[in-house]
Scaffold this motif. Structure first.
Motif, PDB file in Angstrom:
ATOM      1  N   THR A 184       9.059  -0.258  -9.281  1.00 13.40           N
ATOM      2  CA  THR A 184       8.580   0.298  -8.017  1.00 13.40           C
ATOM      3  C   THR A 184       7.297   1.076  -8.239  1.00 13.40           C
ATOM      4  O   THR A 184       7.263   2.045  -9.004  1.00 13.40           O
ATOM      5  N   CYS A 185       6.247   0.671  -7.562  1.00 10.27           N
ATOM      6  CA  CYS A 185       4.917   1.233  -7.796  1.00 10.27           C
ATOM      7  C   CYS A 185       4.870   2.733  -7.547  1.00 10.27           C
ATOM      8  O   CYS A 185       4.290   3.488  -8.323  1.00 10.27           O
TER       9      CYS A 185
ATOM     10  N   ALA B  98      -8.456   2.123 -10.055  1.00 10.90           N
ATOM     11  CA  ALA B  98      -9.715   2.154 -10.811  1.00 10.90           C
ATOM     12  C   ALA B  98     -10.012   3.553 -11.355  1.00 10.90           C
ATOM     13  O   ALA B  98     -11.020   4.176 -11.007  1.00 10.90           O
ATOM     14  N   ALA B  99      -9.131   4.052 -12.208  1.00  7.64           N
ATOM     15  CA  ALA B  99      -9.259   5.422 -12.704  1.00  7.64           C
ATOM     16  C   ALA B  99     -10.575   5.652 -13.434  1.00  7.64           C
ATOM     17  O   ALA B  99     -11.137   6.753 -13.381  1.00  7.64           O
TER      18      ALA B  99
ATOM     19  N   ILE C 180       2.620  -5.710  -5.770  1.00  8.32           N
ATOM     20  CA  ILE C 180       2.200  -4.423  -5.207  1.00  8.32           C
ATOM     21  C   ILE C 180       1.663  -3.514  -6.308  1.00  8.32           C
ATOM     22  O   ILE C 180       0.641  -2.834  -6.129  1.00  8.32           O
ATOM     23  N   HIS C 181       2.327  -3.533  -7.466  1.00  7.12           N
ATOM     24  CA  HIS C 181       1.893  -2.684  -8.576  1.00  7.12           C
ATOM     25  C   HIS C 181       0.527  -3.121  -9.096  1.00  7.12           C
ATOM     26  O   HIS C 181      -0.356  -2.269  -9.344  1.00  7.12           O
ATOM     27  N   ILE C 182       0.321  -4.408  -9.260  1.00  8.57           N
ATOM     28  CA  ILE C 182      -0.973  -4.921  -9.740  1.00  8.57           C
ATOM     29  C   ILE C 182      -2.071  -4.590  -8.731  1.00  8.57           C
ATOM     30  O   ILE C 182      -3.172  -4.152  -9.088  1.00  8.57           O
ATOM     31  N   ARG C 183      -1.779  -4.782  -7.470  1.00  8.05           N
ATOM     32  CA  ARG C 183      -2.746  -4.492  -6.412  1.00  8.05           C
ATOM     33  C   ARG C 183      -3.111  -3.003  -6.393  1.00  8.05           C
ATOM     34  O   ARG C 183      -4.276  -2.630  -6.209  1.00  8.05           O
ATOM     35  N   PHE C 184      -2.115  -2.151  -6.599  1.00 10.58           N
ATOM     36  CA  PHE C 184      -2.369  -0.713  -6.611  1.00 10.58           C
ATOM     37  C   PHE C 184      -3.255  -0.337  -7.796  1.00 10.58           C
ATOM     38  O   PHE C 184      -4.197   0.455  -7.656  1.00 10.58           O
TER      39      PHE C 184
ATOM     40  N   GLU D 227      -1.403   2.924  -1.597  1.00 13.93           N
ATOM     41  CA  GLU D 227      -2.803   2.555  -1.753  1.00 13.93           C
ATOM     42  C   GLU D 227      -3.626   3.785  -2.069  1.00 13.93           C
ATOM     43  O   GLU D 227      -3.258   4.903  -1.716  1.00 13.93           O
ATOM     44  N   ILE D 228      -4.759   3.565  -2.744  1.00 16.34           N
ATOM     45  CA  ILE D 228      -5.723   4.641  -2.960  1.00 16.34           C
ATOM     46  C   ILE D 228      -6.861   4.396  -1.983  1.00 16.34           C
ATOM     47  O   ILE D 228      -7.766   3.607  -2.224  1.00 16.34           O
TER      48      ILE D 228
END
Length: 462
Positions: free
Chosen positions: A79-80, A326-327, A317-321, A216-217
């Motif tokens: 779970t993201c 983009a830290a 969802i995790h990959i997309r997040f 989402e960021i």
């Protein structure tokens, strides 16, 4: 530490054990984050134990119960939103761990057929620890009490011992929580009229559901269509699970929905208190109930298909997040302080222009630079971090001598600098000549925002 905790809106348990942790293993970012990661990993294991035992205590159902536990652990681990907050130096991963642990211990206590208080004592300990970790835990405890009441009413077995044990356990929890009630009431009065959470409306819960399951960021609000789809999906899943009455599913759904319903009632009638991250403690139970439902299916291929479908969506969802996170492009306060301390500028004076930024800048600067906050002690807005500050944060260090510093940096959010070449303290004035500006982006929760750093040359005082 306790002075700051009393001004905050959270109980002290996390801060106390976190202080013990850093005293033992060191005070740095990796050690701090590892503390949360540990509880995140433990939560995955406890999700397995809870779901396995909630499915059935009968040895005849050992195999499907183990399968349900493995699926719940897998869903929780992927779970993201759980992963996101298990990396933060905050109390949320500890709260999730204690919520799952208390529910698992409660299941074992209710299933225990011997006259023993062992599991009930452990439940009291975990429940009280949870209450002293986050105030939202009150809703989880109330949901658990509701489940106990229903179990005692519908059980066909002799429940006289469980009834006495339940009464004793919840009375003990109430007594142990009593010392915190005056502080909780004071916190309520602090935020009643000036809290950062928006007033409850028709979109409050849909926004929370969307951020819980599709974080989402971004500074933009999610689309209403997306929020409606996610909300209807959650409602459909919970409704479908409730229809198939099973003790484990019932407990999971009550502990998932209970805090949401209770928080909504408090927000409507007293004070808005709903934030998506506060439902982190409830989120795993939706996956636990779903895992039990899947494990009940008779066809193995259908079980595998549903499980893989959920896993695929969680991974997507995790990959997309992570792509949106983009830290490396948003170094935030750590990037600001690294820039200031580079090129032999460790003797710089850092002036912070807002309450929210100050603790982060001071932490990363350590003892390498002097960090001073500019602001009013009278402001008490909880959304900007002011309540956790103390008087010493607003004062220049004893024996301050401007001549010891070669450069001045001003760190502030955009459009909040208005000092125009001078910073005035009670009995001191710092003059500066602004040279250049640098912008550093930061990530926090579901938002991305800029922080500006102004490099200035100090002007000698006449």
């Amino acid at each position: 530490m306790m002075e700051r905790i009393e001004q905050d809106v959270h109980p002290p348990f996390y801060y106390i054990i976190f202080r013990l942790w850093i005293n033992c293993f060191g005070d740095n970012e990796i050690v701090g984050r590892l503390f949360s990661v540990n509880f995140g990993v433990l939560s995955v294991y406890i999700a397995f134990l809870f779901t396995r035992d909630a499915y059935s205590s009968d040895m005849k159902h050992q195999e499907p119960a183990r399968m349900a536990g493995l699926m719940a652990a897998c869903f929780t681990a992927l779970t993201c939103y759980q992963i996101r907050w298990s990396q933060e130096i905050r109390m949320y991963s500890l709260g999730v761990f204690l919520a799952l642990l208390s529910c698992w211990v409660l299941v074992r206590a209710l299933q225990n057929k011997t006259v023993s208080y062992r599991w009930w004592i452990l439940y009291v300990v975990t429940a009280v620890a949870m209450l002293y970790t986050h105030n939202y835990s009150i809703f989880t405890i109330v949901s658990q009490l509701f489940c106990c009441t229903v179990y005692l009413l519908i059980s066909k077995h002799d429940v006289r011992f469980q009834l006495k044990a339940t009464i004793a356990a919840y009375c003990s929890i109430a007594i142990l929580f009593l010392p915190w009630l005056p502080v909780l009431w004071r916190q309520h009065n602090q935020v009643h009229n000036n809290y950062w959470i928006k007033t409850f409306d028709i979109w409050t819960l849909p926004v929370c559901f969307y951020e819980l399951f599709i974080p989402e960021i971004t500074s933009n609000s999610p689309s209403k269509i997306g929020m409606a789809v996610v909300t209807l999906t959650v409602i459909g899943i919970t409704g479908g699970l409730v229809k198939r009455f099973h003790p484990g599913i019932f407990l999971s759904m009550v502990v998932f929905l209970g805090p949401i319903v209770l928080a909504a009632l408090v927000s409507i009638s007293i004070t808005p208190i709903i934030s998506s991250r506060y439902f982190l403690f409830a989120q795993p139970f939706l996956f636990c109930g779903t895992a039990i439902y899947i494990a009940q299916k008779k066809t193995l291929s259908l079980k595998i298909a549903i499980c893989l479908l959920i896993i695929f969506n969680l991974l997507y969802i995790h990959i997309r997040f992570n792509e949106s996170y983009a830290a490396e492009l948003r170094p935030g306060f750590k990037g600001i302080v690294s820039r200031i301390l580079s090129n032999q500028e460790s003797n710089s004076l850092i002036i912070v222009g807002d309450y929210y930024s100050f603790p982060c800048v001071k932490y990363y600067a350590g003892r390498s630079s002097t960090v001073v906050l500019i602001g009013s002690e009278k402001c008490n807005n909880h959304f900007n971090g002011k309540p956790i500050l103390i008087t010493a944060d607003f004062e220049l260090p004893p024996g301050f001598d401007q001549s010891k510093y070669s450069r001045l940096w001003i760190v502030t959010p955009p459009d909040e600098i208005g000092w125009h070449g001078r910073i005035i303290f009670d009995d001191f004035v710092i003059l500066f000549d602004r040279k250049e500006q640098e912008v550093f982006w930061q990530n926090y929760s579901s938002s991305s925002s800029p922080v500006e750093a102004f490099r200035c040359d100090l002007v000698p005082l006449d």
